[in-house]
Design an enzyme around this catalytic site. Structure first.
Site: not given
Ligand code: BES
Ligand code: ZN
Ligand code: ZN
Length: 533
Positions: A298, A303, A310, A321, A384
């Protein structure tokens, strides 16, 4: 970024001479250091020379502030021995000593030496009789080398420290005399190999700790390209927006849409040179005896959560990340540098997850390269989505025997396992077991979680094939179930969630605060294990 070790590591058989700081390992209650070995012919003479050292150490036990318990450290300044400073590291109970404890003891030895005014440290090859001298060398080297890492590229002036640490420039390993002269070259070869692995860990740590303004998707791509040029048998392909669109990689495109730093897919391939005796004329791709491992990482360079933003508290941590990408790239180039006889493909979807008018939104439906559709319910579950395209690419392009992905995927994994274990999800018991063994050996431990069909319901969408969040409970498992949707009918896949282990909020023995490089040694050991069968 310079990933080379700043400290010189060397082997030395002549340890019966004046030295400034020597680190000994002592088992609980033993009073005499372990791991020393002399040639029969000179044993008596050498023991005689060391006798005052042993006597001095033995005397220290009378103070009762050091008993050899694991983690204890003592520094002695003997006037009556040839050594000026002796650092004693407690190894604990003999039957409980393993490689990780040796790494920790070596790390404690380094920490003690840094507080002294020495630049050179000598390690004896402490360990238990169950451990070969080579295993001990490796563990002590790793504990020392990985402790001597510092992420200080942005410090313009040295810290004003009331107790400044000595800069260690040389670390030597005192090989027992019983090792024959002719074997020294082999030992040096082993040490050189361990240095390559440590440099890979430094590489991953540096990439993980660097700010997102530096480590952009483009930077990751350029790093991969530059390194690939240094090696034959390596190809590097970078797919940009246009090619990603042609390949229907709409998952990567959707997540990367919000940032001006455009998304890329980085693909590295390594085909080993086949040793003569195995060369039956078949190319690596068709030679069934050579495993092909696809490593997928990943690579979310930052992020923010995207439109599902967030909270600002601790958001700065999300520069890490891309730690999965850093680890698989580091492991890939280690396989190349060590010329491991295994084909490796490395696939890194690299993006930045930011909110803007171009961003993908909650409610969007994304059609991935596999043809499967994803209902986006939360733009912060972005890892994902990019991995869906990357895993599909890996299984359909390389026909790999094994597929392993590393990802800082879920906060739920941090809740479940903290920073000591990574989560492991796999559809192959043998692969999961092999990774478990590599984890235990390297100290990069993994804990398997169930990839049970019962969890599938949580990611079912009413309007698409799958949705990107799994509702309440089992967040790490539902993320794994999601990824499983994109490996086709592949029978040997493992997903390692490194959300809790990739970046540490405080130093933990030989692991620094910040990027830990977790997964590099685990993957390298796994690849080495494959080549041994
Ligand atoms: N990158 C995060 C996961 C993460 C959290 C890594 C903490 C390291 C430390 C990931 O993209 C994420 O935000 N996951 C969400 C998923 C949720 C929205 C289903 C999470 O875990 O909260
Ligand atoms: Zn996220
Ligand atoms: Zn993320």
């Amino acid at each position: 970024m310079d990933n080379s070790l700043k400290v010189k590591f060397s082997l030395n058989q002549n340890w019966i001479s004046e030295k400034k700081a020597v680190v000994f390992g002592i088992f609980e209650g033993e009073e005499i250091p372990c791991g020393l070995g002399f040639k029969k012919e000179t044993a008596e003479k050498d023991a005689e020379k060391l006798f005052p050292v042993f006597l001095r150490i033995k005397k220290h036990f009378a103070h009762k502030d050091f008993s050899g318990k694991f983690g204890e450290v003592a520094v002695l300044y003997p006037d009556d021995t040839m050594y000026k400073r002796i650092i004693l590291c407690g190894l604990g109970k003999k039957e409980e000593l393993d490689a990780e404890k040796i790494r920790n003891a070596a790390s404690a030895g380094i920490a003690a030496a840094e507080k002294l005014h020495v630049h050179k440290v000598s390690f004896t090859l402490f360990g238990s009789p169950r451990q070969s001298a080579e295993d001990r060398l490796r563990a002590i080297f790793e504990g020392a080398a990985l402790s001597l890492y510092a992420f200080d590229a942005y410090k313009t002036k040295p810290k004003e420290d009331p107790a400044p640490k000595a800069v260690i420039t040389d670390v030597e390993f005192l090989l027992p005399e019983i090792i024959e002269e002719k074997d020294i070259a082999a030992w040096q070869k082993s040490l050189d190999k361990y240095v390559v692995v440590a440099e890979a860990v430094y590489f991953a740590r540096n990439l993980t700790s660097q700010p997102a303004s530096v480590v952009t998707p483009k930077f990751l791509a350029e790093t991969a390209e530059a390194l690939s040029k240094q090696h034959k048998n390596v190809t590097c392909t970078i797919y940009h927006k246009k090619e990603l669109a042609e390949m229907n990689m709409n998952g990567i495109l959707a997540v990367g849409a919000g940032s001006d730093n455009e998304p890329v897919l980085i693909v590295l391939e390594y085909d080993p040179v086949i040793p003569k005796h195995r060369d039956n004329g078949a190319s690596p791709a068709t030679d069934k005896s050579i495993p092909t491992v696809a490593l997928v990482g990943k690579g979310v360079c930052f992020d923010s959560g995207g439109i599902s933003l967030k909270p600002s508290e601790n958001m700065e941590e999300m520069k890490m990340d891309m730690a999965g990408a850093a680890a698989v790239m580091a492991a890939f180039f280690t396989a190349v540098r060590l010329e491991l006889p295994v084909s490796v493909a490395c696939v890194v979807p690299a993006v930045e997850n930011l909110p803007s008018s171009k961003s993908y939104r909650p409610g969007d439906i994304v059609k991935t390269a596999s043809g499967k559709t994803i209902e986006v319910q939360n733009t912060d579950a972005e890892g994902r989505i990019i991995l869906a395209d990357a895993l599909h690419f890996a299984v359909s392009n390389f026909k790999p025997t094994h597929v392993i992905d590393l990802a800082t995927l879920t906060g739920a994994c941090v809740v479940a396992l903290g920073s000591h274990y990574a989560g492991l999800l796999s559809n192959d018991d043998a692969l999961a077991a092999a990774l478990g063994v590599s984890g235990a050996k390297t100290g990069e431990k993994v804990w398997r979680m169930p990839l049970d069909e019962a969890y599938k319901k949580q990611i079912e969408s009413e309007i698409a094939d799958v949705k990107n969040i799994g509702g309440k409970g089992a967040g790490t498992i539902t993320a794994g179930m999601f990824l499983k949707e994109f490996i086709g009918d592949h029978k040997s896949w493992a997903h390692i969630d490194i959300a809790g282990t990739a970046m540490l909020s405080e130093k933990n023995t030989y692991r620094p605060k910040g990027g830990s490089g977790f997964g590099v040694r685990l993957l390298v050991d796994f690849l080495e294990g494959l080549t041994r069968v």
